[in-house]
Design an enzyme around this catalytic site. Structure first.
Site, PDB file in Angstrom:
ATOM      1  N   CYS A  23      -9.832  -5.714  -4.666  1.00 15.66           N
ATOM      2  CA  CYS A  23      -8.484  -5.255  -4.984  1.00 15.66           C
ATOM      3  C   CYS A  23      -7.676  -4.983  -3.711  1.00 15.66           C
ATOM      4  O   CYS A  23      -7.474  -5.882  -2.904  1.00 15.66           O
ATOM      5  CB  CYS A  23      -8.568  -4.032  -5.900  1.00 15.66           C
ATOM      6  SG  CYS A  23      -7.048  -3.615  -6.757  1.00 15.66           S
ATOM      7  N   HIS A  24      -7.233  -3.745  -3.500  1.00 13.86           N
ATOM      8  CA  HIS A  24      -6.449  -3.378  -2.317  1.00 13.86           C
ATOM      9  C   HIS A  24      -7.313  -3.022  -1.108  1.00 13.86           C
ATOM     10  O   HIS A  24      -6.797  -2.751  -0.025  1.00 13.86           O
ATOM     11  CB  HIS A  24      -5.535  -2.190  -2.640  1.00 13.86           C
ATOM     12  CG  HIS A  24      -4.395  -2.526  -3.546  1.00 13.86           C
ATOM     13  ND1 HIS A  24      -4.553  -2.669  -4.901  1.00 13.86           N
ATOM     14  CD2 HIS A  24      -3.085  -2.753  -3.286  1.00 13.86           C
ATOM     15  CE1 HIS A  24      -3.383  -2.967  -5.446  1.00 13.86           C
ATOM     16  NE2 HIS A  24      -2.477  -3.022  -4.488  1.00 13.86           N
TER      17      HIS A  24
END
Length: 181
Positions: free
Chosen positions: A110-111
């Site tokens: 994800c991030h």
């Protein structure tokens, strides 16, 4: 995964996406490894399900006390707030970079690649992430691909990346495979 492998999970005190912590954690345990929660402060961390508070989890060690040499691999779960905080903490950035310097496998979802950008370890690597990091990764010298999982072995270590919670099955399999190496 061979018994005895210890995998660090680096998270901020607040903001990790719970499923991106718990699913890889379970996968490491099921593969015979020992997951350990490392954070920037002791006590407990607060996980989230998107923007809502979810569970809390006990910290095993802080980045100031944990020796990266004592771990066989690193998982960087996502959530927006988690890596955004970690990339501002020099000790957390050094902890993550140490796995690259030692040639140990790293898995980020994800991030989470924001922390890797700050650690200056993505240049020349191919990876994926949440789509909004595409430009950040490109500016840091990485090649971004929109794929469920990307396993990059062109560098000092194996780097496993995925985009989102929907990719967790593939991410967990690729991560545990990399940690077994």
């Amino acid at each position: 995964m061979a018994n005895g492998k210890t995998i660090a999970f680096l998270v901020a005190p607040e903001g990790v996406e719970q499923v991106e912590l718990t699913e890889p954690w379970k996968a490491v345990k099921q593969a015979g490894g020992t997951p350990r929660l490392v954070s920037t402060s002791s006590g407990q961390i607060q996980a989230f399900k998107h923007l809502d508070k979810a569970g809390t989890f006990a910290v095993d060690a802080t980045v100031d006390d944990a020796d990266p040499a004592g771990f066989d691999g690193l998982v960087l779960p996502g959530g927006v707030a988690n890596p955004d905080f970690l990339r501002t903490v020099p000790g957390a950035v050094r902890f993550a970079r140490a796995f690259f310097d030692a040639g140990k496998p790293v898995a980020a979802i994800c991030h989470a690649p924001w922390t890797l950008i700050e650690a200056d370890v993505v240049r020349g690597r191919t990876l994926t992430s949440w789509p909004s990091l595409r430009t950040d990764l490109g500016n840091a010298g990485a090649t971004w691909k929109d794929q469920e999982v990307v396993v990059c072995t062109d560098g000092p270590n194996t780097l496993v990346t995925s985009r989102k919670p929907g990719d967790l099955k593939a991410f967990c399999q690729a991560a545990t495979d990399a940690f077994a190496v």
